[in-house]
Structure formats: C-alpha cells, structure tokens
Design a protein around this motif. Sequence first.
Motif, mmCIF file in Angstrom:
data_model
loop_
_atom_site.group_PDB
_atom_site.id
_atom_site.type_symbol
_atom_site.label_atom_id
_atom_site.label_comp_id
_atom_site.label_asym_id
_atom_site.label_seq_id
_atom_site.Cartn_x
_atom_site.Cartn_y
_atom_site.Cartn_z
ATOM 1 N N THR B 15 0.852 -1.194 0.000
ATOM 2 C CA THR B 15 0.000 0.000 0.000
ATOM 3 C C THR B 15 0.880 1.233 0.000
ATOM 4 O OG1 THR B 15 -1.569 -1.233 1.354
ATOM 5 C CG2 THR B 15 -1.904 1.136 1.192
ATOM 6 N N TYR B 16 0.678 2.150 -0.963
ATOM 7 C CA TYR B 16 1.433 3.410 -0.973
ATOM 8 C C TYR B 16 0.953 4.312 0.153
ATOM 9 C CZ TYR B 16 3.733 2.416 -5.396
ATOM 10 O OH TYR B 16 4.515 1.872 -6.365
ATOM 11 N N ASP B 17 1.764 5.321 0.504
ATOM 12 C CA ASP B 17 1.406 6.105 1.689
ATOM 13 C C ASP B 17 0.227 7.051 1.468
ATOM 14 O OD1 ASP B 17 2.706 7.958 0.215
ATOM 15 O OD2 ASP B 17 4.259 8.428 1.685
ATOM 16 N N GLY B 19 -2.478 5.660 0.536
ATOM 17 C CA GLY B 19 -3.572 4.722 0.759
ATOM 18 C C GLY B 19 -3.913 3.853 -0.452
ATOM 19 N N THR B 20 -3.210 4.059 -1.596
ATOM 20 C CA THR B 20 -3.484 3.224 -2.768
ATOM 21 C C THR B 20 -3.011 1.793 -2.517
ATOM 22 O OG1 THR B 20 -2.859 5.173 -4.044
ATOM 23 C CG2 THR B 20 -3.286 3.148 -5.279
ATOM 24 N N GLU B 21 -3.935 0.860 -2.549
ATOM 25 C CA GLU B 21 -3.544 -0.548 -2.390
ATOM 26 C C GLU B 21 -3.140 -1.077 -3.749
ATOM 27 O OE1 GLU B 21 -7.244 -2.041 -0.714
ATOM 28 O OE2 GLU B 21 -6.239 -2.182 1.231
ATOM 29 N N GLY B 40 -1.298 -6.637 -18.076
ATOM 30 C CA GLY B 40 -2.609 -6.235 -17.577
ATOM 31 C C GLY B 40 -2.794 -4.755 -17.813
ATOM 32 N N PRO B 41 -4.011 -4.275 -17.561
ATOM 33 C CA PRO B 41 -4.291 -2.858 -17.841
ATOM 34 C C PRO B 41 -3.516 -1.917 -16.922
ATOM 35 C CG PRO B 41 -6.190 -3.925 -16.818
ATOM 36 C CD PRO B 41 -5.192 -4.992 -17.069
ATOM 37 N N ALA B 42 -3.493 -0.635 -17.283
ATOM 38 C CA ALA B 42 -2.768 0.379 -16.516
ATOM 39 C C ALA B 42 -3.220 0.393 -15.058
ATOM 40 C CB ALA B 42 -2.987 1.759 -17.133
ATOM 41 N N GLY B 43 -2.277 0.632 -14.178
ATOM 42 C CA GLY B 43 -2.597 0.711 -12.750
ATOM 43 C C GLY B 43 -2.785 -0.645 -12.102
ATOM 44 N N GLY B 44 -2.421 -1.722 -12.799
ATOM 45 C CA GLY B 44 -2.631 -3.063 -12.262
ATOM 46 C C GLY B 44 -1.616 -3.461 -11.207
ATOM 47 N N GLY B 45 -0.535 -2.696 -11.081
ATOM 48 C CA GLY B 45 0.463 -3.005 -10.067
ATOM 49 C C GLY B 45 1.729 -3.632 -10.622
ATOM 50 N N LYS B 46 1.885 -3.621 -11.937
ATOM 51 C CA LYS B 46 3.067 -4.258 -12.542
ATOM 52 C C LYS B 46 4.357 -3.552 -12.114
ATOM 53 C CE LYS B 46 1.460 -3.402 -16.727
ATOM 54 N NZ LYS B 46 0.151 -2.747 -16.531
ATOM 55 N N SER B 47 4.389 -2.232 -12.272
ATOM 56 C CA SER B 47 5.596 -1.489 -11.895
ATOM 57 C C SER B 47 5.870 -1.622 -10.401
ATOM 58 C CB SER B 47 5.445 -0.008 -12.237
ATOM 59 O OG SER B 47 5.184 0.152 -13.599
ATOM 60 N N THR B 48 4.810 -1.560 -9.623
ATOM 61 C CA THR B 48 4.976 -1.693 -8.178
ATOM 62 C C THR B 48 5.632 -3.023 -7.832
ATOM 63 O OG1 THR B 48 2.986 -0.367 -7.894
ATOM 64 C CG2 THR B 48 3.764 -1.582 -5.968
ATOM 65 N N LEU B 49 5.173 -4.092 -8.457
ATOM 66 C CA LEU B 49 5.738 -5.411 -8.169
ATOM 67 C C LEU B 49 7.231 -5.441 -8.518
ATOM 68 C CD1 LEU B 49 5.320 -8.337 -7.273
ATOM 69 C CD2 LEU B 49 4.826 -8.915 -9.659
HETATM 70 N N1 LIG Z 1 4.468 6.544 -5.937
HETATM 71 C C1 LIG Z 1 3.162 6.222 -5.845
HETATM 72 N N2 LIG Z 1 2.410 6.758 -4.863
HETATM 73 C C2 LIG Z 1 1.099 6.442 -4.751
HETATM 74 N N3 LIG Z 1 0.456 5.597 -5.555
HETATM 75 C C3 LIG Z 1 1.141 5.026 -6.554
HETATM 76 C C4 LIG Z 1 2.530 5.301 -6.753
HETATM 77 N N4 LIG Z 1 2.967 4.596 -7.823
HETATM 78 C C5 LIG Z 1 1.881 3.912 -8.269
HETATM 79 N N5 LIG Z 1 0.800 4.151 -7.516
HETATM 80 C C6 LIG Z 1 -0.550 3.557 -7.674
HETATM 81 O O1 LIG Z 1 -0.425 2.176 -7.537
HETATM 82 C C7 LIG Z 1 -1.250 1.504 -8.478
HETATM 83 C C8 LIG Z 1 -0.409 0.560 -9.303
HETATM 84 O O2 LIG Z 1 0.501 1.329 -10.061
HETATM 85 P P1 LIG Z 1 1.614 0.682 -10.981
HETATM 86 O O3 LIG Z 1 2.468 1.792 -11.448
HETATM 87 O O4 LIG Z 1 2.262 -0.418 -10.247
HETATM 88 O O5 LIG Z 1 0.731 0.122 -12.173
HETATM 89 P P2 LIG Z 1 1.201 -0.503 -13.572
HETATM 90 O O6 LIG Z 1 0.539 -1.821 -13.661
HETATM 91 O O7 LIG Z 1 2.655 -0.436 -13.704
HETATM 92 O O8 LIG Z 1 0.501 0.489 -14.588
HETATM 93 P P3 LIG Z 1 1.026 0.988 -16.039
HETATM 94 O O9 LIG Z 1 0.670 -0.080 -17.009
HETATM 95 O O10 LIG Z 1 0.252 2.221 -16.281
HETATM 96 O O11 LIG Z 1 2.496 1.238 -15.925
HETATM 97 C C9 LIG Z 1 -1.933 2.570 -9.289
HETATM 98 O O12 LIG Z 1 -3.241 2.731 -8.769
HETATM 99 C C10 LIG Z 1 -1.114 3.795 -9.047
HETATM 100 O O13 LIG Z 1 -1.924 4.941 -9.077
#
Ligand SMILES: Nc1ncnc2c1ncn2[C@@H]1O[C@H](COP(=O)(O)OP(=O)(O)OP(=O)(O)O)[C@@H](O)[C@H]1O
Lengths: 304, 254
Positions: B15-17, B19-21, B40-49
């Motif tokens: 969870t980002y600070d 509150g985004t899970e 997966g679609p944008a915002g799916g959490g790929k970059s976060t992982l």
């Molecule tokens: N630094 C951050 N602070 C707060 N929320 C974030 C941050 N980075 C990403 N998020 C949120 O976390 C969720 C997942 O984001 P992430 O970047 O992992 O998606 P993604 O699958 O890589 O999307 P994309 O295909 O657009 O790159 C999104 O809802 C995004 O808004």
Amino acid sequence: MNASITEHKRTSLAEFAAERLIRGSGIMAIVFVFLIFAFLLREGLPAFTEVPLDNLFSARWYPIEEYYGILPLIFGSLVVTIGAAIIAMPIGLLTAIFIAEIAPRWLREILKPLIEVVAGIPSVVLGFFGVVILSSLVRETLNLPTGLTAFTGSVILAYMALPTIVSVAEDALDAVPRSYRDAALALGATKWQTIWMVTVKAGKSGILTAMMLGIGRAIGETMAVLMVTGNAARVALEPGALFMPVRTMTATIAAEMGEVAQGSAHFHVLFAIGIVLFVITFLVNLVASFAIFRQSKRSARLLS
Amino acid sequence: MERTPKIVIEHLNFTYDDGTESLLDVSSTIYANEITVIFGPAGGGKSTLLRVINRLNDLAAGKSMTGRVLLDGQDIYAKEVDVTALRRKVGIVFAQPQPLPLSLRANIEYGPRLAGVRDKQKLDQLVEQSLTQAALWDEVKDRLNDSGYALSGGQQQRLCLARVLALEPEVILMDEPMSGLDPLSTAKIEDSMQQLKQLYTIVIAPHNIQQAARVADNAAFFLQGRLIEEGTGKQLFTKPKDKRTEDYIMGRFG
Ligand SMILES: Nc1ncnc2c1ncn2[C@@H]1O[C@H](COP(=O)(O)OP(=O)(O)OP(=O)(O)O)[C@@H](O)[C@H]1O
Ligand SMILES: [Mg+2]
C-alpha cells in the motif's frame, strides 16, 4: 468579422502600453545604476589627485594625520569575506543536502520555513549577538586578547549567508528528478553515492548560484561586521591574522562618513573606497556569472 | 527440462502512503532462465511489483508491505540483506530511460565501478559486450565519450538496458523497456533476450500484448493489484481459464 478585428486592435493597444511601461521601468533601473556610478566617480575620483598614490596605496589608514592607505581595508574585507565563504559553503551545502535528501518529510516542513525566518533577522541584531555572546566565546576558547576579530566577523557573515545558500541549494537539489536517484540506486549505488555522484552533480549549476548569492550578501554587509571585527585598520600578513581585529571597507565608510567634512580629501577617499568596493563586487559577479554561464553550457550539452 | 524457482513471492500486499492498495495478496513463482511476462491494464500493479522485487520502494512512498519475497530461498527483506548487493543481482530497466549525467561509457561503467571493478580491460570488455547485447554497439561505438543525453529516446532506452546488463545480474526486471523503440530495434532486443535467458532470469512488463505473447515462456495477468491468472505463455494467451483474462486478451486482439 469586423468586430473581431477592432477587438484585436484594442488588445494590441493595451499590449503596446504594457510593453512600453515594462521597457520604461527597465531603462529607468539601468539609468539609476549609471547615475549612482557617475556620482560615485564624481565624488571619488578627486581622491586620486588630492592624495598621492603612494599614500593611497600604503598600509597605513589614519585619516586624522592624513594617512589614507586603503590596503588594510581591502585586506580586511578579503579576510572576513573569504573566511565567511570557507565556513558557509560546506555547511550550507551539507544542510541543503540534509533537508532535501535525508530529513523525513515532517522535519523538512519545519526546517524550510525556519530558514526563511533566520534570513529575516536584521543584521544589527546579529551584530549585537556577535558582540555580546560570540566575541566572548571566541576570546575565551581561543585565549585571545580580544574577541572582536576577523574570525568573529567571518562567523557572523557566514551565518548571514547560510539561509540564502541553504534555500537556493535545496531548491536546486529538489529539482533533480526522482528518476536520477532511482537510476543510480538501481545500479547498486548507496544512498550517499547517489547523493554525491548523481544528485549534487545534476544540481551543480543551481548550487553554484546559491554559493554566489550567499557570498554576494556577505561582501556587501556592513552593520554586523562593523560591530564585531574590532575596527583596527592594519595589514597583518601573518598566520594569526584571522584572529586579530581588522576593519573592512564597508565598515570604514559607514563609521566615518557621518563625521567627515564634505569635500575634504578624507571625504573623497571614502568615496574612492566605494569605487574599489564597487569594482571588486562587479568583478566577483562577472566571474560568477561567467562560471555559471559556462557551467550551464556544459550541463546543457550534457542534459539536452 | 527441470525448472528451478528463482523468485518466490508469498502473500504480498503493498500500500502506498496515500492509501493506494497496489498489490493484494499476490503469490507467484518466477523460474530461472525463463522469460516471465506480467501484463494487464494500466494501474494493475506491474511497476509496483518490479520495484518491490529489487527494493526500490524502500525509500519511497511505501506505506506498508506484508508478505515475503524470496530470491534463491533468501528473504530479500530480511535484516541481514545488503540492499546494494541485491540490486546488483536484480537489475531493473525503467519505462522512462534516464541516463545519468555522464558520458555513454561512464553510464555503463557506473554499476561495475561501484561494484569494485577497476580493471580497464575488463571495463572495456563489459562496455562492448553489454552494448552489443542491447543492440546499440554499432550505433555508438565511435562516440562513447559523448553525453548519454546525446542519444535518441530509443537509443537511451537501449543504453539503460546495456547499463543493467553490465552489472552481470542474475535477474533482469524490465518495465515497458520497449515503449520507445522502433520495430527493428524491438526485434533485435527480443532476439537478444532469447540468448540472454540462457544466462539470466527475465521478468518483463511489456507495453503491448502482442509483444507479451511473443516473448513469454510464462505469463501472469494482473488486474487492479490482484494476480488473476498465471500459466505458460502458450496456455495463457491461447486458452485463458479466467473470463477476465480472456476479455482483456480478446479486447486487445480485436
Ligand atoms: N508513488 C506512488 N504513490 C502512490 N500511488 C502510486 C505510486 N505509484 C503507483 N501508484 C498507484 O499504484 C497503483 C499501481 O501502479 P503501478 O504503477 O504499479 O501500475 P502498472 O501496472 O505499472 O501500470 P502501467 O501499465 O500504467 O504502468 C496505481 O493505482 C497507481 O496509481
Ligand atoms: Mg507501470
């Protein structure tokens, strides 16, 4: 169609007026600078004919007996300013790094406005602090005959330059994109390596500007320096010079201008000192902007 | 062929600070010497992982993380782990290429130098080898002392890939590494990835689904922070089991 054409005419009239106004103010500012400089020259240049040059560039400043050597005053200004720069630049950079890169967010929110407040302290107040507290501290810890020394002046000036250096350098570091840091960290750099080799490097020209602005403030400062440097006009080219009383150009002008007879040689020499100060400041600024210009060209080469 | 697990993810929540899970109870296994695609679609959490896997979210906006990530059986979030050593083992290429404010050569030597490589010959060899693997060597071999910014966007992207290859990592994470590339360079890099997977474990979040289907040995579909379905590339892109995966794939394929 017609309406839109006249409308355009009206806005361009307003634009014309605005442009004239802005151009006028710009020219006025430049004219004032020239007028001040001309005045300085008119009052100061006679000194070079009234006082023999070997007197003017001697090491003895004692106007009552017509000794007008300005070297000790130039020397005093240089010692105090360079001392201030040596103290303020590293501390300022480290503080900026701490605030921009290391401090947690809540601490940063407290420190940034606090620094602005420090910048607003009038220099007389700092001078007072310097005389009462700092000078006795210097005298006791360094075991000197007097605490009113060039060093004391440097410390006070450094303190005055710090807020400028810190806040401008902090902005410069803050402007470095997060992706630079990520890139360095991802390649296995530690936090410190990232700060030194990437963040500071990328913010270099802003940091240089911060230093110049800070030192610029220190060179022109009068009041605090007048109060804490002990006002002894002499050239002491010896290792301990930093810990002896000195007198700067600005302090001399401020202290003596009030009691000198208008039109006398002494009066003209004080203006001549003003010319020297003006030239030095001008040169420092020229060198600084040249350095920044070259810097920005280099970084433009690197960054574009 | 026997498959060796390289990275094991267990019940990961992030969870980002604000509150985004971004990740919800994700468990998965990434195998050595394979190309794993996460899509997966944008915002799916790929970059976060990807950022969690090499601990880039340590300093940043991570509010809370639970679950474990194991590399060769070792918990990478354990106290005794040296983060810089981990990041050298697990390299990442970002979506937005970011050359360091240094020359081309210095950009590539940066990582190895930090790792203590000083030998000029070894560094030269790393520069040539990694630029070749990233399909950039021929274009830049005569201008290695130019700034990293003197390259086109697509070249910068390959420079950033080369920079990671020069670390000689074990795992390479690629976050949309080809979004700025023309088809020719994309094909070159995809070729080179087939070679590289003999040596490395590759995890890639491609920016289009055709590419995902082309390179995937293994694939995982992410939707709003959840791992919906995973399987071999062949199975997932031709016979998805989950309706949502199918919808996404069909939607894109037309
Ligand atoms: N630094 C951050 N602070 C707060 N929320 C974030 C941050 N980075 C990403 N998020 C949120 O976390 C969720 C997942 O984001 P992430 O970047 O992992 O998606 P993604 O699958 O890589 O999307 P994309 O295909 O657009 O790159 C999104 O809802 C995004 O808004
Ligand atoms: Mg992404």
